[in-house]
Design an enzyme around this catalytic site. Sequence first.
Site, short mmCIF file in Angstrom:
data_model
loop_
_atom_site.label_atom_id
_atom_site.label_comp_id
_atom_site.label_asym_id
_atom_site.label_seq_id
_atom_site.Cartn_x
_atom_site.Cartn_y
_atom_site.Cartn_z
N SER A 155 0.85 -1.02 0.00
CA SER A 155 -0.02 -0.07 0.16
C SER A 155 0.99 1.18 0.00
O SER A 155 1.62 1.27 -0.67
CB SER A 155 -0.90 -0.23 1.17
N ASP A 297 -8.44 -5.09 -6.51
CA ASP A 297 -8.16 -3.93 -5.67
C ASP A 297 -8.90 -2.49 -6.40
O ASP A 297 -8.90 -2.50 -7.55
CB ASP A 297 -6.81 -3.42 -5.99
N HIS A 327 -7.93 -4.41 -2.10
CA HIS A 327 -6.57 -3.73 -1.62
C HIS A 327 -6.19 -4.47 -0.34
O HIS A 327 -4.60 -4.29 0.05
CB HIS A 327 -6.66 -2.15 -1.46
#
EC number: 2.3.1.31
Lengths: 350, 350
Positions: A155, A297, A327
Amino acid sequence: MTFTAAHAAPLAFDASSQADIDFAGGRGEPPPATVALRGTHEIVLALRHAGSRRVRIAWELQGAVDAPLLIVQGGISAHRHAAASARFAEPGWWAGQCGETRALDTARYRVLAIDWLGADGALDCCIDPADQADAIAAVLDTLAIARAHAYIGASYGAMVGLQFAARHPARLGRLIAISGAHRSHPQTTALRVIQRRIVALGRSEGTAREALALARALAVVGYRSAEEFDARFAALPAVDADSARFGVEDYFDAIGPRFVARFSPVAYTRLSESIDLQQVDPASITVPTDLVAVTQDQIVPCSDIDALALGIAAACRVHRIDSLYGHDAFLKEPVQIDRVLRAALRGDAA
Amino acid sequence: MTFTAAHAAPLAFDASSQADIDFAGGRGEPPPATVALRGTHEIVLALRHAGSRRVRIAWELQGAVDAPLLIVQGGISAHRHAAASARFAEPGWWAGQCGETRALDTARYRVLAIDWLGADGALDCCIDPADQADAIAAVLDTLAIARAHAYIGASYGAMVGLQFAARHPARLGRLIAISGAHRSHPQTTALRVIQRRIVALGRSEGTAREALALARALAVVGYRSAEEFDARFAALPAVDADSARFGVEDYFDAIGPRFVARFSPVAYTRLSESIDLQQVDPASITVPTDLVAVTQDQIVPCSDIDALALGIAAACRVHRIDSLYGHDAFLKEPVQIDRVLRAALRGDAA
């Protein structure tokens, strides 16, 4: 065993980092096979947008003494404690991947992680992901570590990893970037702009906690997949004449306060903004790279990771995985992520 | 020419609807070939969740006198004025599809539309899409119209169309439902819950306009596609030490105030909530139906429209179109929508 003064010395001479460093063994005893250290030190860092500022960087180093170094960084709500150790026994944020026997094996590697610049709410200015990469490099200087075997980021941590590879290529052997790209997608930026405006609405009116919880709820909608929302929250609402309550509201009401207890409005705003400031030229990345893209995602589209892969000026592999968790797969798919990390660290195809 | 007392009489006896009804011709003159009427009347309606309430229903009827009737309804911000006429010359909200020579040709059909229950902010209770369908049926009663040739609805209007078909099948020849399904997808509900909580945050703190503008911005992100956001808003942000401004923010700052000028917080909250209350059993739909699904729609996934199509207990066709405009395709893709509407009204394959 080579836990020597070469490592300890810079810390010993850095007054500001003395307070919470604790060596596992005393000076007169045999050095331990593994070590767990925490330090905080102040440096002056030249920020990309906000000039030179005195910043505090809190880090944690753990694992096999003198072993190859892994830098491990997660999302904006992650921190320096990736895994539990004998000394710091509370669960780490990445217990599934980091620790003895895990892919990021603390019996074979040393693991370094920092608290993000801005996470304490004390740095209220535009923080670029490049600034985080430079902060990590500054910690390497302090620890007298020339080079990391690999940087593993997910991330926001993946974005910072791309910055680290572009800005400090001589200090990195391999980059593994999970669910992060060289830019923020404009639609995701739009949703984060709204999150920050929600927080601002609350700050101006004294409902800061409620607003921050609501901003967090909006963020979380993007972290999972539409399929997961459908599976969890398709129950019929409770409706009366005046109000309706939908299945997802219990979830929102649970996660908001948990987040508010850990994050200040300033910290959230500045780290959210930092995600949107991400800009890396893929061609500036010259270290071998593994990218992980999750089909579902919703905030980092696979098309952006594919574009990044095409532009990287080094060997680059894309590992694509499927996950209902979108995600959040790096936190919620331990088996798939373990397989990718082991393959990437070996340099194999996954 | 059969513009007769059979149409006019119920209006003439409904005191509350007199005020703004205006016949195109005077009583002594030959009746016109087309007509444009507006009426408002109060009725007592049994609402699904809120009991019997006195409500005001504002409607507009235009087009060829005594021709087959089309009911035309759009999104929650649409209204009774779908197309301009000689008498009501301001542009309608669906000028691309409704009017002389358009697919919904006012030279061949009569077109009826209502302002949504709740749009004026006066009805502050849970409003089910079924209630809107019953309100339309009540207007048909008032106008002494037994049956509509077709109902054409988009977005929320499509949801209400499904309710109308399920609740009043004897009054409908065909349903055309664009970008609306038998339920709200739980992830989209989650985003609308957040929109309503933003509005509530503003209402409790006196920043109602700002909050409503922000809620609208969040809604709009879902109305278009990720690709369109990328094409429009990928410019680098303006950044200094203290703040960053992203490309999408000019857009947000333009659309928010325009919406706030037209919508009250109560109206927005109740109509947004109404979308999330949608529940129709597909098997309860027994009139021939055309469904339009847009591949890029981020708030009404094609999978929901496909599931609806499978369940409908009548002839049903799904027209799938591609559009960068996602959920807004019914407003922004006049050529594709025109083709679908003409085919559907003919009963052809598109």
